[in-house]
Enzyme design. Structure first.
Site, PDB file in Angstrom:
ATOM      1  N   ARG A 122       1.000  -1.435  -0.350  1.00 42.73           N
ATOM      2  CA  ARG A 122       0.282   0.107  -0.249  1.00 42.73           C
ATOM      3  C   ARG A 122       0.948   1.480  -0.301  1.00 42.73           C
ATOM      4  NH1 ARG A 122      -3.183  -2.804   4.039  1.00 42.73           N
ATOM      5  NH2 ARG A 122      -4.665  -3.988   2.696  1.00 42.73           N
ATOM      6  N   LYS A 144       3.222  11.689 -11.788  1.00 44.64           N
ATOM      7  CA  LYS A 144       2.771  10.846 -12.351  1.00 44.64           C
ATOM      8  C   LYS A 144       3.217   9.724 -12.529  1.00 44.64           C
ATOM      9  CE  LYS A 144      -0.753  13.926 -14.787  1.00 44.64           C
ATOM     10  NZ  LYS A 144      -0.759  14.397 -16.467  1.00 44.64           N
ATOM     11  N   LYS A 228       7.931  22.839 -14.324  1.00 44.65           N
ATOM     12  CA  LYS A 228       7.244  21.653 -13.981  1.00 44.65           C
ATOM     13  C   LYS A 228       7.150  20.915 -12.320  1.00 44.65           C
ATOM     14  CE  LYS A 228       5.706  17.672 -14.436  1.00 44.65           C
ATOM     15  NZ  LYS A 228       6.104  15.944 -14.996  1.00 44.65           N
ATOM     16  N   GLU A 238      -3.711  17.785 -11.035  1.00 48.24           N
ATOM     17  CA  GLU A 238      -4.622  17.998 -12.484  1.00 48.24           C
ATOM     18  C   GLU A 238      -5.790  18.407 -12.298  1.00 48.24           C
ATOM     19  OE1 GLU A 238      -2.513  16.049 -15.979  1.00 48.24           O
ATOM     20  OE2 GLU A 238      -4.300  16.030 -16.458  1.00 48.24           O
ATOM     21  N   HIS A 249      -0.322  16.127 -25.940  1.00 50.15           N
ATOM     22  CA  HIS A 249      -0.401  15.316 -25.488  1.00 50.15           C
ATOM     23  C   HIS A 249      -1.516  14.582 -25.635  1.00 50.15           C
ATOM     24  CE1 HIS A 249       2.881  16.049 -23.482  1.00 50.15           C
ATOM     25  NE2 HIS A 249       3.267  15.012 -23.073  1.00 50.15           N
ATOM     26  N   HIS A 253      -0.834  11.267 -27.929  1.00 49.20           N
ATOM     27  CA  HIS A 253      -1.291   9.802 -26.861  1.00 49.20           C
ATOM     28  C   HIS A 253      -1.950   8.791 -27.997  1.00 49.20           C
ATOM     29  CE1 HIS A 253      -1.357  10.939 -22.667  1.00 49.20           C
ATOM     30  NE2 HIS A 253       0.027  10.687 -23.178  1.00 49.20           N
TER      31      HIS A 253
HETATM   32  N1  LIG Z   1       5.211  10.674 -15.594  1.00 51.94           N
HETATM   33  C1  LIG Z   1       5.113  11.784 -16.073  1.00 51.94           C
HETATM   34  O1  LIG Z   1       4.705  12.821 -16.005  1.00 51.94           O
HETATM   35  C2  LIG Z   1       5.439  11.221 -17.932  1.00 51.94           C
HETATM   36  C3  LIG Z   1       5.932  12.510 -18.428  1.00 51.94           C
HETATM   37  C4  LIG Z   1       7.344  12.213 -19.948  1.00 51.94           C
HETATM   38  C5  LIG Z   1       7.018  11.244 -20.045  1.00 51.94           C
HETATM   39  N2  LIG Z   1       6.667  10.589 -19.161  1.00 51.94           N
HETATM   40  C6  LIG Z   1       6.151   9.070 -19.654  1.00 51.94           C
HETATM   41  O2  LIG Z   1       7.656   8.539 -20.616  1.00 51.94           O
HETATM   42  C7  LIG Z   1       8.248   7.749 -20.901  1.00 51.94           C
HETATM   43  C8  LIG Z   1       9.122   8.374 -22.095  1.00 51.94           C
HETATM   44  O3  LIG Z   1      10.775   7.613 -21.190  1.00 51.94           O
HETATM   45  P1  LIG Z   1      11.593   8.580 -22.312  1.00 51.94           P
HETATM   46  O4  LIG Z   1      11.884   8.944 -23.601  1.00 51.94           O
HETATM   47  O5  LIG Z   1      12.695   8.473 -21.236  1.00 51.94           O
HETATM   48  O6  LIG Z   1      11.794   6.741 -22.659  1.00 51.94           O
HETATM   49  P2  LIG Z   1      12.660   5.294 -22.418  1.00 51.94           P
HETATM   50  O7  LIG Z   1      12.440   5.300 -20.776  1.00 51.94           O
HETATM   51  O8  LIG Z   1      11.787   3.918 -23.487  1.00 51.94           O
HETATM   52  O9  LIG Z   1      14.193   5.999 -22.630  1.00 51.94           O
HETATM   53  C9  LIG Z   1      14.068   6.087 -23.609  1.00 51.94           C
HETATM   54  C10 LIG Z   1      16.193   4.915 -24.145  1.00 51.94           C
HETATM   55  O10 LIG Z   1      16.591   5.367 -24.162  1.00 51.94           O
HETATM   56  C11 LIG Z   1      17.440   4.311 -22.928  1.00 51.94           C
HETATM   57  N3  LIG Z   1      18.141   5.144 -22.185  1.00 51.94           N
HETATM   58  C12 LIG Z   1      17.810   5.843 -21.239  1.00 51.94           C
HETATM   59  N4  LIG Z   1      18.899   6.813 -20.196  1.00 51.94           N
HETATM   60  C13 LIG Z   1      19.555   6.156 -21.062  1.00 51.94           C
HETATM   61  C14 LIG Z   1      21.104   6.756 -20.386  1.00 51.94           C
HETATM   62  N5  LIG Z   1      21.316   7.119 -20.196  1.00 51.94           N
HETATM   63  N6  LIG Z   1      21.888   6.526 -21.761  1.00 51.94           N
HETATM   64  C15 LIG Z   1      21.718   5.822 -22.959  1.00 51.94           C
HETATM   65  N7  LIG Z   1      20.460   5.053 -23.333  1.00 51.94           N
HETATM   66  C16 LIG Z   1      19.755   5.580 -22.394  1.00 51.94           C
HETATM   67  C17 LIG Z   1      16.532   3.444 -22.703  1.00 51.94           C
HETATM   68  O11 LIG Z   1      16.758   1.882 -22.218  1.00 51.94           O
HETATM   69  C18 LIG Z   1      15.186   3.444 -23.714  1.00 51.94           C
HETATM   70  O12 LIG Z   1      15.773   2.212 -24.981  1.00 51.94           O
HETATM   71  C19 LIG Z   1       6.509   7.403 -22.045  1.00 51.94           C
HETATM   72  O13 LIG Z   1       6.273   6.199 -21.515  1.00 51.94           O
HETATM   73  C20 LIG Z   1       5.758   8.000 -21.745  1.00 51.94           C
HETATM   74  O14 LIG Z   1       4.710   8.913 -20.851  1.00 51.94           O
HETATM   75  C21 LIG Z   1       5.856  10.380 -18.092  1.00 51.94           C
HETATM   76  O1  LIG Z   2       3.328  15.958 -16.010  1.00 49.29           O
HETATM   77  C1  LIG Z   2       2.069  15.832 -16.354  1.00 49.29           C
HETATM   78  O2  LIG Z   2       0.967  16.191 -16.285  1.00 49.29           O
HETATM   79  C2  LIG Z   2       2.125  15.863 -17.581  1.00 49.29           C
HETATM   80  O3  LIG Z   2       1.243  15.825 -18.172  1.00 49.29           O
HETATM   81  C3  LIG Z   2       3.244  15.208 -18.134  1.00 49.29           C
HETATM   82  C4  LIG Z   2       3.741  14.903 -19.618  1.00 49.29           C
HETATM   83  O4  LIG Z   2       4.554  15.191 -19.995  1.00 49.29           O
HETATM   84  C5  LIG Z   2       3.422  13.515 -18.947  1.00 49.29           C
HETATM   85  O5  LIG Z   2       3.598  12.176 -20.552  1.00 49.29           O
HETATM   86  C6  LIG Z   2       2.899  12.253 -18.696  1.00 49.29           C
HETATM   87  O6  LIG Z   2       2.293  11.667 -18.468  1.00 49.29           O
HETATM   88  C7  LIG Z   2       0.660  12.908 -18.937  1.00 49.29           C
HETATM   89  O7  LIG Z   2      -0.144  12.528 -18.260  1.00 49.29           O
HETATM   90  P1  LIG Z   2      -1.500  11.861 -19.031  1.00 49.29           P
HETATM   91  O8  LIG Z   2      -2.296  12.164 -17.449  1.00 49.29           O
HETATM   92  O9  LIG Z   2      -1.691  12.350 -19.779  1.00 49.29           O
HETATM   93  O10 LIG Z   2      -0.648  10.559 -18.989  1.00 49.29           O
HETATM   94 ZN   LIG Z   3       4.756  13.685 -21.994  1.00 51.68          ZN
END
Ligand SMILES: NC(=O)c1ccc[n+]([C@@H]2O[C@H](COP(=O)([O-])OP(=O)(O)OC[C@H]3O[C@@H](n4cnc5c(N)ncnc54)[C@H](O)[C@@H]3O)[C@@H](O)[C@H]2O)c1
Ligand SMILES: O=C(O)C(=O)C[C@@H](O)[C@H](O)[C@H](O)COP(=O)(O)O
Ligand SMILES: [Zn+2]
Length: 369
Positions: A122, A144, A228, A238, A249, A253
Site C-alpha cells: 500500500r 504521475k 514543472k 491535475e 499530448h 497519445h
Molecule cells: N510521469 C510523467 O510525468 C511523464 C512525463 C513525460 C513522459 N512520461 C513517460 O515517459 C516515457 C518516455 O520516457 P523516455 O523517453 O525516457 O523513454 P525510455 O524510458 O524508453 O528511454 C528511452 C530509451 O533511452 C534509453 N536510455 C535511457 N537512459 C539512457 C542513457 N543514459 N544512455 C543510453 N540510453 C539510455 C532507454 O534504455 C530507452 O531505450 C513514456 O512512457 C511517457 O509516457 C511520463
Molecule cells: O506531469 C504531467 O502532468 C504531464 O502531463 C507531463 C506529460 O509530459 C506526461 O507525458 C504525462 O505522463 C502525461 O500524463 P497523462 O495524464 O496525460 O497520461
Molecule cells: Zn509527455
C-alpha cells in the site's frame, strides 16, 4: 554547476538535484532516507549495461548494498506483464515499508517503478534517478506514475511523489541522438506552454544543448524542472492548471496508441508533432497568429525533429479513428474533451471549447501533407 529545485508539496515535498557526477555520490545522497543499508534498484537493460557499475560503486562507497532488476528497454515494457513481474520481484526481495525503491532509467522505468512503489504494501517510498533527457526534465518530477492499457496511454496508475530525484547530467552523454531529441520535445514544450523567453533561449541554445555542452544542459534541465515544479505545486492532481503540461499530448497519445507503443513513434517525438498540431489548431481557430505554428515547426525542424504525421514510418489510421482514440484522454469531462491550445508561444490555456470538426480537419490535412 549543481542546482536544486524544491518541489513544494507540504509533507510530500522533495528536492530535484541536477548536475554532473551525482551517480558517484548516490550513497551519501540517499543515506538520509534509508532505515537500513540496502536498496532495490529497477532499471532497463540498456541503462544497466551502461551505468549500473557506477551506481553500484556509488552506493557501495556509503556501505549500501544494492539488488537489481533490469527490464527490457522500450515503451512496450510499460504494461501489465513487466509491471506484475516487478511487483513480484520487489516482494521476493522482501522490500519493507520503510525501504527505498530506486527507479534508474528513462520515463518508462520511472513511471512503472513509481507505480509499483505506490501499490507495494500500500505504498513505499521511491527515489528517481532519471537517465534520459525526457525523464530528467519531466517524468521523474510530479508524481504521475503508471502503465499503458490496451485501451490507451497511462490509463492505469497513481499519483505517488518520489522522495528525491537525482538527475546526473553526465549520463545524458550515452543517449542515442534519437532518444536525446525525443526528450527535447518535452523541453521545448515548456517554452511553448508558458515561457516565450525560454523558447527563444532554446532557439539560440538548442544546438549547443544537443552537442553536449554541460552548462547548457544543466540550465535547460533546471529551467524545465523549475517550471514543472511550480505547476505541480499549484495543482498536484491535475484539477486545473497542471493540464498545461499536457500540451500536444492529446494528439500524441492517440498517435502512440495508433502505432502500438512501438519504436515507430517515441513519446517525445509524438509530443513535438502534437505541439505542432495544437498550434496549427489554435491558429485555425483564430486564437494565435499563423506565424506561431510556423515558428514552432521551424525550430523543431532546425533541431532535426519529427514535426509531421508523414515523418512517422508506416501506415496511420484515418482522422476519424485518431479522434476516436482521443476519447480515452484523461482530460475528458462529461464526455467532452478538454484541449490545451495557445494564444501565442508561451501562452497556452485549457479549453473545452473546441469544435470536433476543427480537430478532424486539422488531422485530415496533416495526414494528407
Ligand atoms: N510521469 C510523467 O510525468 C511523464 C512525463 C513525460 C513522459 N512520461 C513517460 O515517459 C516515457 C518516455 O520516457 P523516455 O523517453 O525516457 O523513454 P525510455 O524510458 O524508453 O528511454 C528511452 C530509451 O533511452 C534509453 N536510455 C535511457 N537512459 C539512457 C542513457 N543514459 N544512455 C543510453 N540510453 C539510455 C532507454 O534504455 C530507452 O531505450 C513514456 O512512457 C511517457 O509516457 C511520463
Ligand atoms: O506531469 C504531467 O502532468 C504531464 O502531463 C507531463 C506529460 O509530459 C506526461 O507525458 C504525462 O505522463 C502525461 O500524463 P497523462 O495524464 O496525460 O497520461
Ligand atoms: Zn509527455
Amino acid at each position: 554547476m549543481e542546482k536544486t529545485v524544491h518541489v513544494d508539496l507540504g509533507d510530500r515535498s522533495y528536492d530535484v538535484v541536477i548536475g554532473p557526477g551525482l551517480l558517484e555520490q548516490v550513497g551519501e545522497r540517499v543515506t538520509p532516507f534509508l532505515t537500513r543499508q540496502r536498496v532495490v534498484v529497477v532499471s532497463d537493460e540498456n541503462v544497466a549495461g551502461l551505468h549500473l557499475e557506477t551506481l553500484r560503486t556509488g552506493f557501495a562507497s556509503a556501505g549500501i548494498e544494492m539488488e537489481i532488476l533490469a527490464l527490457p528497454a522500450g515503451e512496450a515494457t510499460k504494461g501489465w506483464p513487466q509491471f506484475s513481474r516487478t511487483v513480484e520481484w520487489l516482494l521476493e526481495q522482501k522490500v519493507e515499508r520503510g525501504d527505498i525503491v530506486v527507479a534508474f532509467g528513462g520515463g518508462v522505468i520511472g513511471d512503472l517503478v513509481g507505480f509499483a512503489a505506490a501499490v507495494l504494501r500500500r505504498g513505499v517510498r521511491f527515489v528517481q534517478i532519471p537517465t534520459s533527457l525526457l525523464a530528467q526534465v519531466d517524468s521523474s518530477v510530479g508524481g504521475k506514475t503508471g502503465i499503458n492499457a490496451p485501451q490507451g496511454k497511462n490509463l492505469i496508475g497513481a499519483f505517488h511523489q518520489p522522495s528525491l530525484v537525482l538527475a546526473d547530467t553526465n549520463v545524458l552523454g550515452s543517449l542515442t541522438q534519437r532518444d536525446f531529441l525525443a526528450g527535447y520535445g518535452e523541453v521545448v514544450k515548456y517554452g511553448m506552454l508558458g515561457d516565450a523567453g525560454f523558447f527563444q533561449w532554446l532557439e539560440q541554445n538548442g544546438p549547443a544543448l544537443a552537442a553536449g555542452d554541460m552548462a547548457t544542459r544543466v540550465e535547460a534541465v533546471t529551467r524545465s524542472v523549475q517550471m514543472k515544479a511550480d505547476i505541480v505545486s499549484r495543482d498536484e492532481t491535475e484539477q486545473g492548471d497542471r493540464a498545461l503540461l499536457n500540451l500536444g499530448h492529446t494528439f500524441c497519445h492517440a498517435l502512440e496508441a495508433a502505432t502500438g507503443y512501438s519504436d515507430r513513434l517515441l513519446h517525445g517525438e509524438g509530443v513535438a508533432i502534437g505541439c505542432a498540431l495544437a498550434f496549427e489548431l489554435s491558429a485555425r481557430m483564430g486564437l494565435c497568429s499563423q506565424e506561431d505554428p510556423s515558428r514552432v515547426r521551424a525550430h523543431l525542424k532546425a533541431m532535426g525533429m519529427k514535426t509531421d504525421l508523414g515523418d512517422i514510418s508506416g501506415e496511420l489510421p484515418d482522422a476519424t479513428t485518431l479522434v476516436e482514440l482521443m476519447a480515452q484522454d484523461k482530460k475528458v469531462v462529461a464526455g467532452r474533451l478538454n484541449f490545451i491550445l495557445a494564444r501565442g508561444i508561451g501562452e497556452a490555456f485549457v479549453t473545452a471549447d473546441v469544435p470536433p470538426e476543427a480537430v478532424l480537419a486539422v488531422l485530415q490535412d496533416a495526414l494528407e501533407r
